[in-house]
Design an enzyme around this catalytic site. Structure first.
Site, PDB file in Angstrom:
ATOM      1  N   SER B  18       0.412  -6.779   5.539  1.00  0.00           N
ATOM      2  CA  SER B  18       0.125  -6.432   4.150  1.00  0.00           C
ATOM      3  C   SER B  18      -0.452  -5.029   4.095  1.00  0.00           C
ATOM      4  CB  SER B  18      -0.811  -7.464   3.529  1.00  0.00           C
ATOM      5  OG  SER B  18      -1.954  -7.634   4.317  1.00  0.00           O
ATOM      6  N   CYS B  19      -0.663  -4.566   2.894  1.00  0.00           N
ATOM      7  CA  CYS B  19      -1.131  -3.216   2.605  1.00  0.00           C
ATOM      8  C   CYS B  19      -2.342  -2.876   3.464  1.00  0.00           C
ATOM      9  CB  CYS B  19      -1.514  -3.149   1.122  1.00  0.00           C
ATOM     10  SG  CYS B  19      -2.032  -1.548   0.587  1.00  0.00           S
ATOM     11  N   PRO B  20      -2.435  -1.740   4.130  1.00  0.00           N
ATOM     12  CA  PRO B  20      -1.525  -0.586   4.072  1.00  0.00           C
ATOM     13  C   PRO B  20      -0.544  -0.498   5.248  1.00  0.00           C
ATOM     14  CG  PRO B  20      -3.527   0.108   5.143  1.00  0.00           C
ATOM     15  CD  PRO B  20      -3.637  -1.388   4.895  1.00  0.00           C
ATOM     16  N   ASP B  45       5.388  -8.281   1.830  1.00  0.00           N
ATOM     17  CA  ASP B  45       4.223  -8.111   0.959  1.00  0.00           C
ATOM     18  C   ASP B  45       4.671  -7.707  -0.444  1.00  0.00           C
ATOM     19  OD1 ASP B  45       1.649  -7.865   0.075  1.00  0.00           O
ATOM     20  OD2 ASP B  45       1.374  -5.833   0.847  1.00  0.00           O
TER      21      ASP B  45
END
Lengths: 397, 81
Positions: B18-20, B45
Site C-alpha cells: 500500500s501507499c507509498p 491498493d
C-alpha cells in the site's frame, strides 16, 4: 411525459447522485474545508478534536482488563475521543462499502512488521507531543497552541527520515513476497460485490439510529460527536485524506497538493477558532497544552518516522483499516498499547515538566500580531512546497 | 493505444503493498528505463488508482491507461519520456 418518464428521470438522478458521492473521487480541497468545519463543530460542541486520546483509552482498557492496575478507564462508547474514533472508523467503513471498495486486504509479512513498528513509534511520539497528527499538529495549530508548530517541524524531519528508511529497504532487501489473489473470482465474491452498497446503507442507517439512542438516554453530547465523526470518516475515505502526504510528498515526488490542502484547511480552522475564542464562546486557552518545544519536536519526529513506516497516521489508520487494510489493524493495536504505556510512564516520572508547556500564540504575540503570523507560516509552507514542486530541490529520490 | 496488446518492456509487481510503496517502486523502475519504453505496474491498493495516473503523467512521461484484471489486480501502463 408519462409516469414512465418520471420514474426514469428519478432513477437517472439517483444514479447520478450515487456516482457523484460514491464513484467519483472527492476533491482534496473540498475535503480540507469540510474537515476544518467539522473540527470547528467538534470544538464548539465538546472541545478540541484529537485522535490519540481515543487510542489511549483503548490501550488503558487492555491494561485494566489484564490486571495491570490503574483506575477503570471511561467506557469506550462514552469517552469523547474514543467515540469520534469509532465514528470515523464506522463512517469510513460505510463509505467503503457504499463505494464497493471494502475488501479484507492482506499484505506481505514484512509489511505487517513495518505496521507494528510504525504503531509503536506513533504511540510514543503522540505521548511526547501531547497528541498525534490531528490533536498535536492540526488541531494544535488550529486553536493557536504553539506546540503545533514544533510538531510540524518534527513531522517533516520524521517523514524525511522515514522515507530514507523506505528507500533503503527497497534498495537492499529482496522485494517482499506478494499475496496476489486473496480471493478467487468465485460466485460468492460477485454476489458480495453487488451487495456491498446495500450493506453500507444498512450500516449507515444503524449508525444514525445510534445517535438517536444516545439522545434517548440523555447523552446527546456524545451522540453529536458520533455524527461529526461519521462525517469526518466519510469525507476522509472518499477523498483519501492523508496527512502523511503533506509531509512526505515534497521529499518523494515533489507533489505540493496535500501541503496546499492542509494549509487551506488550517486557515479555515484558525479563523473559525479565532472567532470562537475571541468571543469566549469557549475558553481562549482551550486546547492549549502541547509541550512547547522539546516534547512536540521530539514527539513529532518519532511520530513522523512511524507514520511513514506504517503508511498511515492516526487518522488514515482509521479509514484505511475501515477499507480492509489488515496491516493497519496491527498498527492500531500497537499505537494504542504504546501510547497508554508511554503516558503512564510520563506521568509516573513527571517527565512532562522537561518536555515544555503549552503556549498560546495570541498570548505571546497578541491577536494583532498573532493572526498575521499564523497566516504567514501557512503561506510560507505553501509557497515553499510550490517552489519545490517546480524545482524538486528537496526531493531525495 | 490498445492496452490489451501492449508489450511492456518491464513489469513491477506491487500487489499487496500500500501507499507509498507502489509509487516508490514505480519511480525507481522509471529511472532505469529508456525513452519510449513502456512500464507495466501491477497493484491492488485502491489509492494507486489516483496516485499512479497522476505521477505517470509527470516529468513528460505519458500515462497510457489502466485495466482492471483478475483477482482485484489493476494493470497500469506508463511510457517513459
Amino acid at each position: 411525459m408519462g409516469e414512465d418518464g418520471l420514474l426514469r428521470s428519478l432513477k437517472e438522478q439517483l444514479t447520478n447522485g450515487y456516482r457523484f458521492l460514491f464513484v467519483n473521487a472527492w476533491s482534496g480541497y473540498m475535503a480540507g474545508i469540510l474537515i476544518a468545519v467539522l473540527a470547528l463543530m467538534i470544538f464548539l460542541w465538546n472541545g478540541m478534536w484529537g485522535i490519540s486520546g481515543g487510542y489511549r483509552n483503548w490501550g488503558e482498557w487492555f491494561y485494566y482488563l489484564i490486571g495491570l492496575g490503574g483506575d477503570r478507564p471511561a467506557t469506550p462508547w462514552m469517552d469523547p475521543q474514543s467515540v469520534t474514533n469509532l465514528a470515523i472508523l464506522a463512517g469510513a467503513m460505510a463509505s467503503a462499502l457504499l463505494s464497493r471498495q471494502f475488501k479484507a486486504r492482506r499484505a506481505p509479512l514484512r509489511e505487517y512488521g513495518k505496521g507494528l513498528i510504525g504503531g509503536i513509534l506513533m504511540g510514543l511520539g503522540a505521548a511526547l507531543a501531547g497528541g498525534c497528527n490531528v490533536g498535536g499538529f492540526y488541531s494544535a495549530i488550529g486553536v493557536f497552541s504553539m506546540g503545533g508548530y514544533t510538531m510540524m517541524i518534527g513531522l517533516g524531519l520524521g517523514a524525511w527520515l522515514g522515507l530514507k528508511v523506505l528507500l533503503w529497504e527497497m534498495e537492499n532487501l529482496p522485494p517482499a513476497t506478494t499475496t496476489t489473489g486473496s480471493d478467487a473470482e468465485s460466485g460468492w465474491s460477485v454476489v458480495w460485490q453487488r451487495f456491498q452498497p446495500v450493506a453500507g446503507g444498512i450500516l449507515g442507517i444503524l449508525l444514525i439510529a445510534a445517535v438517536y439512542l444516545y439522545a434517548a438516554v440523555d447523552q446527546a453530547r456524545i451522540g453529536g460527536l458520533l455524527i461529526f465523526g461519521l462525517l469526518i470518516g466519510l469525507v476522509m475515505h472518499r477523498s483519501r485524506f492523508c496527512f502523511v502526504r503533506a509531509f512526505r510528498d515534497p521529499f518523494m515526488t515533489g507533489e505540493a497538493e496535500m501541503v496546499k490542502v492542509v494549509s487551506l484547511s488550517l486557515m479555515v480552522y484558525g479563523f473559525g477558532s479565532a472567532v470562537i475564542k475571541w468571543n469566549y464562546i469557549q475558553p481562549d486557552t482551550m486546547g492549549v497544552y502541547h509541550p512547547f518545544w522539546l516534547g512536540s519536536l521530539l514527539g513529532g519526529t518519532i511520530f513522523g518516522l512511524g507514520m511513514l513506516l506504517a503508511g498511515g497516521c492516526a487518522s488514515s489508520t482509521l479509514w484505511r483499516l475501515a477499507e480492509g487494510h489488515t496491516k493497519l489493524g496491527v498498527t492500531l493495536v500497537t499505537f494504542a498499547l504504546t501510547n497508554a504505556a508511554a503516558m503512564r510512564f510520563i506521568e509516573a516520572y513527571h517527565i512532562r515538566h522537561y518536555l515544555g508547556k503549552g503556549l498560546y500564540l495570541p498570548g505571546v504575540f497578541s491577536w494583532q500580531l498573532g493572526l498575521p503570523l499564523f497566516m504567514a507560516v501557512l503561506l510560507l509552507w505553501t509557497l515553499m512546497a510550490g517552489w519545490n514542486e517546480k524545482t524538486e530541490k528537496l526531493v531525495i529520490f | 493505444m490498445d492496452l490489451d496488446t501492449l508489450k511492456p518492456h518491464q513489469t513491477v509487481d506491487t500487489c499487496g503493498l500500500s501507499c507509498p510503496m507502489p509509487l516508490l517502486k514505480t519511480k525507481k523502475a522509471l529511472k532505469g528505463m529508456k525513452t519510449g519504453e513502456i512500464l507495466e505496474i501491477l497493484g491492488t491498493d485502491p489509492g494507486s488508482k489516483k496516485d499512479i495516473p497522476d505521477f505517470g503523467a509527470k516529468n513528460g512521461n505519458r500515462f497510457l491507461g489502466m485495466v482492471d484484471g483478475e483477482k482485484g489486480v489493476t494493470h497500469y501502463y506508463i511510457m517513459k519520456n
